[in-house]
Every structure is written in C-alpha cells, then in structure tokens.
Design a protein around this motif. Structure first.
Motif, PDB file in Angstrom:
ATOM      1  N   LEU A   1       0.850  -1.188   0.000  1.00 50.61           N
ATOM      2  CA  LEU A   1       0.000   0.000   0.000  1.00 50.61           C
ATOM      3  C   LEU A   1       0.891   1.244   0.000  1.00 50.61           C
ATOM      4  O   LEU A   1       1.669   1.455   0.931  1.00 50.61           O
ATOM      5  N   GLN A   2       0.773   2.005  -1.043  1.00 49.97           N
ATOM      6  CA  GLN A   2       1.615   3.191  -1.207  1.00 49.97           C
ATOM      7  C   GLN A   2       0.770   4.455  -0.993  1.00 49.97           C
ATOM      8  O   GLN A   2      -0.287   4.619  -1.594  1.00 49.97           O
TER       9      GLN A   2
ATOM     10  N   ALA B   1      -4.306   6.622  -1.487  1.00 49.81           N
ATOM     11  CA  ALA B   1      -3.538   5.402  -1.171  1.00 49.81           C
ATOM     12  C   ALA B   1      -3.880   4.349  -2.208  1.00 49.81           C
ATOM     13  O   ALA B   1      -5.051   4.220  -2.589  1.00 49.81           O
ATOM     14  N   GLU B   2      -2.935   3.662  -2.656  1.00 51.02           N
ATOM     15  CA  GLU B   2      -3.174   2.681  -3.705  1.00 51.02           C
ATOM     16  C   GLU B   2      -2.278   1.460  -3.496  1.00 51.02           C
ATOM     17  O   GLU B   2      -1.173   1.554  -2.963  1.00 51.02           O
TER      18      GLU B   2
ATOM     19  N   ILE C   1      -1.333  -0.692 -11.593  1.00 45.00           N
ATOM     20  CA  ILE C   1      -1.406  -0.023 -10.303  1.00 45.00           C
ATOM     21  C   ILE C   1      -2.848  -0.052  -9.824  1.00 45.00           C
ATOM     22  O   ILE C   1      -3.770   0.277 -10.564  1.00 45.00           O
ATOM     23  N   VAL C   2      -3.036  -0.500  -8.621  1.00 46.95           N
ATOM     24  CA  VAL C   2      -4.375  -0.623  -8.055  1.00 46.95           C
ATOM     25  C   VAL C   2      -4.673   0.623  -7.221  1.00 46.95           C
ATOM     26  O   VAL C   2      -3.877   0.978  -6.344  1.00 46.95           O
TER      27      VAL C   2
ATOM     28  N   ARG D   1       3.082  -1.682   4.468  1.00 52.35           N
ATOM     29  CA  ARG D   1       4.164  -0.704   4.426  1.00 52.35           C
ATOM     30  C   ARG D   1       3.805   0.416   3.461  1.00 52.35           C
ATOM     31  O   ARG D   1       3.431   0.148   2.329  1.00 52.35           O
ATOM     32  N   ILE D   2       3.822   1.650   3.951  1.00 52.31           N
ATOM     33  CA  ILE D   2       3.509   2.810   3.121  1.00 52.31           C
ATOM     34  C   ILE D   2       4.821   3.355   2.588  1.00 52.31           C
ATOM     35  O   ILE D   2       5.655   3.858   3.338  1.00 52.31           O
ATOM     36  N   ARG D   3       5.010   3.204   1.287  1.00 52.29           N
ATOM     37  CA  ARG D   3       6.256   3.637   0.665  1.00 52.29           C
ATOM     38  C   ARG D   3       6.070   5.056   0.133  1.00 52.29           C
ATOM     39  O   ARG D   3       5.078   5.387  -0.490  1.00 52.29           O
ATOM     40  N   ALA D   4       7.005   5.896   0.406  1.00 54.80           N
ATOM     41  CA  ALA D   4       6.920   7.302  -0.018  1.00 54.80           C
ATOM     42  C   ALA D   4       7.965   7.639  -1.058  1.00 54.80           C
ATOM     43  O   ALA D   4       8.378   8.777  -1.194  1.00 54.80           O
ATOM     44  N   GLU D   5       8.481   6.616  -1.755  1.00 55.51           N
ATOM     45  CA  GLU D   5       9.424   6.906  -2.825  1.00 55.51           C
ATOM     46  C   GLU D   5       8.635   7.211  -4.097  1.00 55.51           C
ATOM     47  O   GLU D   5       7.732   6.461  -4.463  1.00 55.51           O
ATOM     48  N   ALA D   6       8.984   8.278  -4.762  1.00 57.85           N
ATOM     49  CA  ALA D   6       8.287   8.669  -5.996  1.00 57.85           C
ATOM     50  C   ALA D   6       9.059   8.185  -7.205  1.00 57.85           C
ATOM     51  O   ALA D   6       9.457   8.947  -8.065  1.00 57.85           O
TER      52      ALA D   6
END
Length: 1333
Positions: A137-138, A146-147, A273-274, A317-322
C-alpha cells in the motif's frame, strides 16, 4: 506433485524446504545426514588439523565451503553469497545449504570441504511461489490517496499470513513450475481440514500479491488435476488465534469471481497499479471480504519522489518513494549466478514443464527468480538507475565463461572418480600433515622428510618409468618415509601392512647402489655388495623377477641362489664376479658361509625381507649371518665404506628388537601399523575378566586414584550413551574427569586445553570418550588406556593404544630406550559378550608377552573348537594331509577335524597296491589310479570308449556345468566333468574348466572339443585317487615344495606303475609309505627296486625326513572326542537336522557366551578367595591373581612382568577343572570343557661330554616358559592354542645357571650343563614313553 516439508520462511518469494516424496524423487535418509554431520564435526574439530591447507585459495561468491554455526554448534556445508569488508577483516555472508539459514563468518573461518563431504545432495532447497509478485500500500505524502501497487519486496503481513497457514495445515504439496539460478518456482498447496487450497491464489485473493502474467497463470494453474482451489472465508491474519484454536476447521469460500476475469486481461504489468477509492480511505477499518479488487488503471501516472515512510492498518508498508515501483524491485537485489546449486536441481530437471523451459523470461521474472538479497541489499543506499539494473538483469540470464568454468570445476570436484588422477587430492594433503596424526611412528636420529609423489622420490628415472608403466599409485605412507631413509644410507626398520612388498625398499636401494661407487680397497675382493635375504624360494623368485622386469639394475647384475642340504653343492657354487646384488635365503647363505666364507668380503648392504618371518623360521641362521656381517664391515679398511642394514616386515618381533639394539647404528624405525607400534613401544597389557553387568565396578577398581606419578587415563567406549554412563560413574569419585563424544564436539577445544595442562605428582586426569573422537582429539600423551568398550578390530585396538605414543620407547635413542619400566599401560575389560573375539585378543596379547589366566586360555581352545565346528563342509587342510600339521589353524579356512559323512574311507586302509601317478601336484602329493592286478575296470572302459568313438563321434551341443563329457587327447579318450562354464559373449570359441575324473587333474579345454558321453560310460565312478607319500617335507621349513624337486619327481614317476604300501585312508585320499618302482629283470622272474620315491626326494637336497607325519595324522583323525562334546551341546538346540548354517552359528555363539559367563563367575569366585586388595595399594598392578608393583620392574622385559596363576601346579589346575565339570541337573547343563587340559610334547635327547641337548618336538611354539632347577626342568608353551607342559625330573644334577634354551629351526632346544661329567643312562629318573634318545 511433490510432498515437501518447509523448514524456514523468509517471505513467499524465499521458502526453504525438503522434498519428502514425489515421482522420481529419492527420499533423503536422516541417518546419512546425521552421519555426515558427525564426520564433519569430528574432522574440522581435530585439534592437530592444519587449517591452512583447508582454507580456500580465493573467497568468492558461489563458493561451496564449510563453516561453523554458533547457533547449531556444528560445522555445516554452505555457499558463499557475498563477500564484504567488515570493520576489522573480511567477512562472508553464507547460506547453510542443509538448514536454510544465513550467517556471517570471518574469512579465516571458512574451510574447503573434502570430496567425501559432498557426496550427499544439499538437503534444503529454495523455492518461491510462482506467477505472483508482492503488493504493498503506497501513500504519497503530497496527495490524499492510497493505492495498492506491485512491490519488489514482500510485506511482513504476507509472510506472517503464510506462516499461519502452514501452522494449521496437515499436508504441504507443491507443483514444480521452473527452476532457475538455484531457486524452484512452485505452486504451493496446503490441506486444511481435508480441504486443499492454493497458496498462490490465496495470497492474490487476500491482496497480498498480484499475478505477473495473467494468461500464463490461468493456463499453468492447477496442474495437479485436483478440484479448483478455494479461498478461506475470512481473514486468518486479523484473527489467527481463532483458526489455531479450531485446528483448521474453518469455513471456506470460492475465490472472488473477478480474480479469473482479471487474469484474462492482458494488461501491461508496468502500469498495473491498483487504486483505492476515496470512500474506502475514509472508512476507519478496511474489510477485504466486503470489497472486490479495484480495477486496474493502465494509465496511472508515475509518482514523484518524496522522502519518508509510514505504516498503517495491518502492517502494510507505506512507501513514499516517488520512483517507478518496478525499478525498485531490481535495486534491492543482486543477481548472482551460483553453479553450485546445480547439484540440487539436476535431479529434478525432468519435472519442469516444457512450456516453462522454452519460455522467454521478462526482466521482472528474472528479477523475481534471482537469489535473495545480501545483508546490504535491502538498504535504500543500494538504489541505482533503472536502466542499469535492467541491463544487469538481462546479462545475468546467460552464464559467463567464468561461471561455466566454475561449474566445470565443481562437477569435477564432486565427481567420485577424479578426472585428473595424477593430481593429489585435498584429502591426501590434509592427511599427510605429520606422522603422529597418521598413526605412524617415525623414530630417527636424523630428521627424514617424507616424499610426497614419484616426481620427488629418491629413485632412479628408469625405475620411475617402470612404476608408471605398472600404473603404480604410490608412494604410500610407509614408502614415503622409508624411501628417503634407505636412499640416505640409514639403518632402517619398516613395519607396515605392505611389509611383504619388495617395492617398500628396492627402488631407493637400487639408486643407492648405483650412485655409491665401491671403494678401491673393496674392488679387488669378491662377492656381492648387497644381499637380500628372503624367507623362502617363492619370495626369492618374486624379488628377482621384479629386479629383472624393472630394467633398472644396470651394472648390478642381480642373481639368486637356492641350495639344498647337499654338502657338496655349496663348495662347488661360484657367484658371478660381476654380481653386486644377491637374492637368497638365510639357510642358503648359511651354507655358503660354512663352505666359502670369503664369498662375502665386499658386503656393505644387508636387506632382511619379511624380517619377522626370517627370525621366526631361522633365528640361529640370522644370528650367524649378522655376526659375520658385523665382522666384515668393522674392519679398519672399511671405515670409509658404506654400511647399511634394512629390515622390513609386517610385524614387530623380539628378533627385530635384538637386531636394532645389537647391530644397527642410529636406526630409523618406521612403523605404520598402530597395534604393532604398541608392541614396539612396550605397552604394559592387563586383562580384567568381568561380567557385563559388573563392568562399572571393575572399571572403578582398576583405576589408580592416587598414582605416584602424574597420570592421564583415557577410558574409551563404543557409543555416546556409554560415555555418559561411564562419566557419571567416574565423576562421582571426586577425580577430575572430562568427557568428549560426537554430540559435544564444540567442547573439544576446552577438553583438550584442560587435558594438556601440566599436572603435579599424584594427580589423575580422566577423559571418557568414544572411538570416533580419538582422531579429532589427537591425544598422544595418555599414560593409561582403559578399553571399556571392546575394540571390534585390531586396527581400532591399535588406534586406542596409539594415544600413548609419546610414552613409547624410542630405540633410536638408546638412553630413552633403556628406561626401567614401561610408562604406558592398557587395561582390557573382557566380558561374556566378547566370547567370539577371545582368540584374536589372545593372539595379540601373547605377542606382547603378557601371561594370561589359564581359564581364559582354556576357553580359547573351546572357541577355536567352535570355529572348527563351523567348517564341517570345508575340505581337509592340504597342509595337514601333506605334512601332518597346519602352519596356523587359527586363520586357515579349511577343516582340521574328521567329518564322518565326508571322510568315510573309499579305499583299503592297509595292504600293498599298485599305483599309477598321472598328475603330480607336488613332490609328495599325486593324483592317479589304483590299478587292480586281477580285473581292472578302467582298462575295460577305456577299450570300449575307443571302440565307440572310432565309429561315432558326436560333439556336445550344449555344455552344462556338472555334466560328464569325453575329450580326446592324442589316441586316448578321457572322461571329464565340467566345473565352470564362463559366458561366451561374442567369442567364436570358448573354454571351460574341466576335471579329468580318472586322472585327477583340472584344466581348461575348448568347448568345441567336448564329445557327448553315452550313459553306459557314466556308470563307473571316477577312478582318480589322491596319493600322499608319507615322511617327507620341504627343506628349511618351507611351506611349499621347490619347483626343482617337483619337476624332477614328475619326470621320474609320472605314468609309471609303482608298488606302494597303504598306511591310512580317509575319503578319497590314500597315504602310502613306501612307494617304489619295481622292474623285472629281462629273462628272469625276478623284480628289483629301481628307485624309492622317498629316497629320491631326500637325494634332491630340497626335502628332509618327516618322521612324525603318520603319528600326527593319527592323533588328529582319532582324537575327535573334543568335537563330540560341542556337537552334543549344539545339536540339542536344533529342532530339525536341516537347520541353516546361520542358525548353527548363532547357537554356537550362544553356547560360547554362556560358557564365558560361567568362566568369569568361577574366576571371580576364585579371585575373592585370594588375598584381599587394599584400597590404598592402588599403585600395584593386578593381573588376575598376584599383585606386583609396576614401578619396581627394572628388567628389559617390562611388558612381561605380569604375574599370573599359570605358575601353579598342573595338579591343582586339573583338580579345579574337575570340580567345575561336576554333573549338574538337566535344567542347567554343565559348560563344555575341552580335554586334555595340556599335552605332553615329544622329546628327543642326546649327550656329548658335559652337555645334554634336549629337543622339544614342537613347531613354532609361542608364549614359552622354561625353568631350570638343579634336578628338574619345566617347560610350557602353546602351539595352535594347545597348551603343552612337561616337568622333567632328571636322572642327574645340572648347573641351572649355566643351562640355556633357544629356538632352532622353529623348535625349542635346551642345553643342560651337567654337574658331574659322566654319562647318563637315562634322561629321567622314571622312564617316559614320550622321550626317546
């Protein structure tokens, strides 16, 4: 479908499991892997191991190695996954291929595995779930959305979910999809409450993963043909305890319908991408069961890079890398091609479906199938550019040239048969680190460096080529130490298993003889410069043939000489002048010295081949030869000449010891047989009889807890359980005790550190260990070894005794060799469970000089008799028939007693007959026919056969084993029985082994020469009879007749009628004496004796008279009362007479065990009536009766100082045996005894002046004892485990101090000095039938 056992879960993309069942899968054996673990621990924990030779030359990724795991406390096989520089030193990240764990080890702690440790395949294989990739989940920080997006790493929630599923499953199965880079992609199926689910689909249904390729997943899914996989009806992760309590009994539901509809869509996975709707984000709790998966947005824009991470919900895990999430998948992993994994995957390659093998993989698939990341792989600092990572992934699909070479080297390394046999293996390099570690004694005054291979061996180039032509794979350990010592001219003694092989000394000897020139002072003299003494004519021929075949003798001109007892022949013999190397026997050289002593004035090198046999067969001759050699080389003109004595053999003996002490200068003693090294080292042997249930108490009673000197005692058991049992008993005595066995190998360093510490006077250190740990511990300084567990072989017994090798005497150092008493002692606990091994133990202990209990010796006779009972179906011993005795009945495989069913006489046992010898087997053994003087049936048969085959000759159509046929030789037709029919193969003609039943010879004949034999010619039994001429035996105690005399007798008597008197008949064997050739005088009715065969044998010079032949035969054939007792005891135990031989052996062993138990009980009861042993008198050594302090023995025979009850009178001993053998009730039958308890030897005597010479007619007796008194002589000894005893009450007085005895021609000879110089009319006061003048 494979049944697997999952050992460890790192994530759904890395599962470590063992394959239990499957088509074409050989299930692994836990015992084999446990044995491998024990062997590796024992090897790599060896205290004296040279670790530098075990370190890999280069530490790199993919290297198969062995490392130590602190968690497992064991050495494990591993593969190096990465090498990195630590804070202090280089370290390696290793995968344990049998456990699935990863550990970090220092580079210096990595070991190279031996070839034998790689025979078993890696036990744990790496799997991953096929066709799916992880999702996460990003949540971008800049947006309120959130997706769910594909990820490069699995979320911890997915791993825990899979772990909980496995906990409640009852069966784990897998379908193998493909294998790449050591990792197998599978579809995992779990059975929960009799319901089978597919874990791959379950993770997708729970949105922990998504499919990689929709179309392939639909086509490849559910290959097992079972019902469609189902999904769990509720979330096992949110409430796992509920399902665990229900033990898997939970409702199930079909998978969401849009899973398979979504699988049908062929979308670009890079835009898969969901999205999560805004309404879903505002809900406080997300229910996976209430919502279908969101639709895929193929045009979703890429996120901009932002920093920071966070977590929400159930561990997403919420990933914040763009960045592109698909490039992140590559950045965290490094693709390493590991050819070592081929060892695991080759056996399963046939199960990979064709579609997967031919499929071209995408970059995503290759990344997902790569090896797990290294410790630094998961760090964000490892991120790299997407294009570079894709290039690396693409290049990694094809193995480089270096990888292919690595694979080739690995397969060569794993091959049991090395591709390069000339290259020295790592095992050999490790084993040759030092002689003590190999169990080799090397005592030299000057250091000798062993030669490792033929290239650096001190031998001539011609002999090196000869050895290579013979495919010689040496030098072995014995030769590697012996060759340099011989080449340097040292006096050398070698005792090894290959001591009877001339190659152990000939190669360096030839080089030495060719490089050292003869001094001018010796050039004018005659005779050889080197003499090789061999124990018999056969060995002489073997050595001479080796010298001639090598073609490396150049100008040495080797010659052999064998002379008989003819006194004129030695005087006429001339050694060629150019001969520098002579091969002969001690008896022949003795005759040459007596006749022409000047023949050996140039002698510099004396070689004793099989020295132990030479001293046992010819001790007197060896003494004379060595004295002559000493006299020749000790002259002043020989000061600059070489002088060397070489003695090789397979056993250490008292004769070799005397040779080293009296005739060698700075000798090099090399012994590679550990049990023989203990005899050389003069280990003090003790035997303790006990019941198996009393071993602990007997063990504690034999230990000296307050020794006068520092003592280190080693108690050796046969198992780890025994070690713990003994340790608990000994440690309670308050003595410092250590233990070491296979389960505590990690404590070996501590144990050895404590063992090697200096201890003070009166201190005892005890170590309890097992056989397998001895080599790893490397103990050489023990002072006492207690055999709690019985050694199962002589080699094992020797390895135990070798633990005291530092206390062995050193004959190369005379100061150390003359120590007062042996510092090492061995205590053997002998119980009733060891009954079958008694004979082997006694053979060794007798050689050590240890006097043993008479009860034990008597029991050994019973054991030997029981072994003879097992040979009832074997033929009679040929030596027994030919000469009346067997050289060694304890090891002879043939029978030495009468079997009435096989040995019923077929011919008359007395009278005069006419014999026709047709096949001459040896000088006194023939095969032929007894010719009837009235009506000879065979002559009639021969005439009828000639008439039949003159008119009709039918060849044999089919040749069968055991059938009768006919064969023509010149004009005679013989009947033959086919003994062996080999496979014909593609040969046009074949040969069969056939026995001529009317002549007695066996030879190969062509199968096409065999003729059909009509039934009327098969009725007459075979006419061949074995004829043995009595009272003749080879000269010089030879085992076999010299071919010269056999050839001469064959030419003289073959095919001629002889008249013979029959003296005995057993089976198809007839003994005759005499056997003469009678010739009729032409024109007269008078017959004269042309020759006597017995006289012809003696006249040849290679045969001597054997007067006891017939008497010994009668004693063996008529004295079978010993067998009747054993036969009665064993037959009662069988229910049917047709019992198998195995059952018979088991019954005999049971009887022997029972007898041993009774023997030990009676022995212990008798010991209890002896003087009680004071606990304080522990420094004394008890050996079955009388105590004697080992420290007070100052004699050179310290190993023979055990005082035994053998010295009590024969009357008391016989009375005790009579008491033991009293009748008992039927429920407890008396133990069988073997009578007579002792035998009286035959004695011959004569007198000359003031000396009386007595010959004891015993052949090669052992454990002899002779006592001289003023009016009597007492002698005792053993021959073939029979005890001989005699007490001679002399008719006159003698001077006991000046009387002596010795061994001459294998027989004891006594020389008595008369007190008064007068002739004796009788030897004894009372006439005895066994004594003759």
């Amino acid at each position: 479908m494979l049944e697997i056992q999952i050992i460890k879960i790192e994530d759904p993309g890395c599962l470590w499991a063992r394959v239990l069942k499957g088509p074409g899968i050989q299930p692994d054996s836990p015992e084999e892997y446990e044995n491998l673990r024990v062997k590796m621990n024992l090897f790599y924990h060896e205290v004296d191991l040279d670790v530098q030779k075990l370190k890999p030359a280069e530490l790199k990724e993919g290297l198969v190695c062995v490392v130590f795991s602190l968690a497992l406390k064991s050495w494990c096989r591993a593969v190096v996954e990465s090498v990195f520089q630590g804070m202090v030193e280089t370290q390696a990240w290793c995968l344990l291929v049998d456990h699935g764990d990863r550990i970090i080890v220092r580079a210096d702690d990595v070991r190279t595995p031996l070839e034998k440790f790689l025979q078993l395949p890696f036990r744990v294989r790496r799997f991953k779930l096929a066709g799916i990739r992880p999702m996460t989940l990003q949540v971008p920080i800049s947006e309120n959305t959130a997706e769910l997006v594909p990820s490069s790493t699995w979320d911890s929630s997915a791993t825990k979910y899979l772990h909980n599923l496995l906990q409640v499953s009852t069966l784990v199965e897998a379908v193998l999809c493909e294998t790449q880079a050591g990792c197998s992609a599978i579809e995992l199926y779990l059975t929960i409450n009799n319901t089978k689910i597919c874990v791959n689909h379950e993770l997708v249904a729970k949105k922990f993963a998504c499919f990689i390729n929709d179309k392939s997943s639909v086509m490849g899914g559910n290959r097992n043909g079972d019902r469609a996989p189902v999904s769990l009806a509720w979330d096992i992760y949110s409430s796992p305890h509920q399902l665990l309590e229900m033990k898997g009994r939970c409702p199930v539901k079909p998978p969401p319908p849009d899973i398979f509809s979504r699988m049908e869509r062929d979308d670009d996975p890079q835009t898969d991408i969901v999205e999560v709707s805004h309404s879903e984000k505002q809900k406080p709790q997300v229910s996976e069961e209430a919502h279908m998966p969101s639709q895929v947005n193929p045009r979703a824009p890429k996120l901009a890079r932002n920093a920071g991470t966070d977590t929400i919900g159930r561990g997403w895990r919420i990933r914040a890398e763009a960045t592109d999430v698909f490039t992140d998948e590559c950045c965290g992993q490094t693709h390493i091609h590991k050819p070592q994994y081929m060892f695991n995957t080759l056996s399963h390659s046939k199960q990979i479906p064709q579609s997967f093998e031919e499929k071209q993989q995408s970059p995503d698939q290759s990344d997902n199938n790569s090896i797990a990341a290294t410790p630094a792989a998961s760090s964000p600092s490892c991120a790299s550019d997407s294009s570079e990572e894709q290039k690396v992934a693409a290049l990694s699909q094809e193995p480089s040239l270096e990888d292919q070479l690595t694979s080739s080297r690995l397969m060569q390394f794993l091959n049991p048969d090395p591709l390069n046999p000339d290259q020295e293996s790592l095992d050999a390099k490790v084993e040759r680190c030092n002689p003590g570690h190999l169990g080799v004694i090397v005592h030299t005054a000057l250091r000798v460096e062993p030669c490792r291979n033929l290239t650096r061996a001190p031998i001539s180039e011609q002999f090196r080529k000869f050895l290579l032509w013979r495919k010689y794979n040496g030098p072995n350990v014995a030769e590697s130490y012996c060759w340099p010592a011989v080449a340097r001219g040292f006096d050398t003694v070698l005792v090894s298993h290959s001591g009877d092989n001339p190659l152990s000394y000939i190669p360096p000897l030839l080089m030495l003889l060719q490089t050292v020139s003869v001094v001018s002072s010796l050039a004018a003299r005659t005779g050889p410069t080197a003499v090789i003494l061999c124990p018999g004519w056969e060995k002489v021929q073997t050595v001479l043939e080796l010298l001639e075949d090598s073609k490396a003798t150049y100008n040495l001109h080797p010659t052999s000489v064998l002379l008989g007892v003819d006194q004129e022949e030695p005087k006429k013999f001339k050694i060629p002048r150019n001969c520098q190397l002579l091969v002969t026997t001690p008896f022949t050289m003795m005759r040459l010295l007596d006749a022409q002593c000047f023949l050996f004035l140039r002698l510099c090198h004396l070689v004793l081949d099989e020295a132990d046999v030479l001293y046992s067969q010819a001790p007197e001759q060896m003494s004379v030869i060595l004295k002559h050699f000493q006299k020749v080389v000790s002259g002043e003109e020989r000061s600059s000449c070489p002088r060397q004595i070489i003695a090789v053999g397979s056993r250490w003996s008292a004769g070799i010891e005397a040779l080293v002490r009296e005739h060698m200068i700075y000798p090099s003693v090399i012994i590679t047989v550990m049990e023989e090294a203990a005899l050389y080292g003069r280990v003090h042997q003790r035997v303790q009889l006990c019941l198996d249930c009393d071993k602990i108490s007997v063990l504690l009673g034999s230990l000296d807890f307050h020794p006068p000197k520092p003592q280190k005692t080693l108690i050796i058991t046969n198992s780890a359980e025994e070690t713990e049992h003994v340790y608990k008993a000994v440690v309670n005595t308050a003595v410092f005790t250590l233990k070491a066995h296979e389960d505590v190998t990690d404590q070996f360093d501590f144990v050895i550190d404590q063992w090697r510490k200096d201890i003070s006077r009166g201190t005892q250190v005890i170590l309890v260990t097992t056989n397998d740990c001895l080599k790893a511990l490397g103990i050489r300084d023990a002072t006492c070894v207690v055999h709690y567990g019985f050694p199962s072989s002589p080699k094992l017994f020797g390895s135990r005794l070798f633990c005291m090798s530092e206390h062995f005497r050193n004959l190369s150092d005379m100061d150390h060799a003359e120590s007062s008493s042996p510092a090492a002692q061995s205590v053997l606990l002998l119980s009733e469970l060891n009954a079958r091994h008694v004979c082997g133990v006694l053979r060794y202990l007798r050689r050590s000089g240890a006097l043993l209990p008479p009860e034990l010796l008597q029991f050994a006779l019973g054991v030997q008799q029981a072994k003879e009972e097992q040979k009832t179906d074997r033929p009679l011993c040929s030596s027994l028939k030919s000469f009346g005795f067997c050289r060694d009945s304890t090891v002879c495989p043939d029978r030495h007693m009468i079997n009435k069913s096989l040995d019923h006489p077929k011919h008359p046992d007395s009278g005069t007959v006419m014999v026709l010898p047709l096949c001459i087997k040896s000088a006194n053994v023939y095969s032929g026919r007894i010719v009837s003087q009235k009506d000879d049936c065979y002559e009639t048969l021969a005439a009828e056969m000639n008439a039949h085959y003159a008119s009709e000759r039918r060849c044999a159509v089919e040749v069968l084993k055991g059938e009768l046929y006919a064969i023509q030789e010149e004009n005679i037709y013989n009947r033959v029985r086919v003994m062996e029919v080999p496979e014909k193969g593609e040969q046009l003609f074949s040969s069969v082994t056939a026995c001529f039943i009317d002549e007695g010879r066996t030879q190969e004949v062509k199968s096409h020469q065999l003729l059909q034999l009509p039934p009327q010619f098969q009725d007459l039994p075979g006419q061949a009879v074995e004829l043995i001429l009595c009272r003749a035996q080879p000269v010089d105690g030879e085992v076999d007749w010299n071919p010269k005399v056999t050839r001469a007798i064959s030419q003289k008597i073959r095919g001629k009628l002889h008249q013979a008197r029959v003296v005995m008949s057993v089976g198809n064997t007839v003994w005759v004496d005499p056997m003469v050739r009678m010739t009729r005088v032409p024109g007269l009715k008078t017959y004269i004796n042309e020759y006597n065969v017995h006289a012809e044998i003696l006249a040849s010079g290679f045969g001597v008279n054997n007067p006891q032949h017939l008497e010994l035969l009668k004693r063996v054939f008529q004295g079978d009362e010993n067998a009747s007792t054993l036969q009665h005891l064993t037959d009662d135990r069988f229910e049917s007479p047709s019992s198998s031989s195995q059952q018979r052996v088991e019954v005999i062993e049971d009887v022997l065990t029972s007898k041993m138990r009774d023997l030990v009980s009676s022995h212990n009861a008798m010991e209890s009536r002896q003087t009680p042993i004071s606990p304080q008198n522990n420094s004394a050594v008890q050996c079955n009766g009388v105590l004697k302090d080992s420290d007070d023995d100052d004699s050179s025979e310290g190993s023979m100082n055990i005082v035994s009850k053998c010295d009590r009178s024969l009357k008391e001993y016989n009375s005790k045996l009579q008491t033991v053998s009293e009748p008992q009730n039927s429920h407890n039958p008396a133990p069988f005894l073997f009578q007579p308890t002792s035998f009286h030897p035959q004695i011959k005597w004569f007198q000359r002046g003031e000396l009386v010479t007595i010959y004891i007619k015993l052949i090669s007796p052992v454990m002899q004892k002779c006592e001289f008194h003023s009016d009597a002589v007492i002698y005792s000894g053993y021959v073939n485990d029979r005890h001989y005893y005699t007490k001679l009450e002399l008719s006159g007085d003698i001077i006991a101090e000046e009387s002596s005895w010795e061994i001459r021609c294998n027989e004891p000879v006594m020389k008595l000095k008369k007190k008064e110089k007068r002739d004796w009319s009788l030897l004894l006061k009372h006439k005895a039938p066994s004594i003759s003048y």
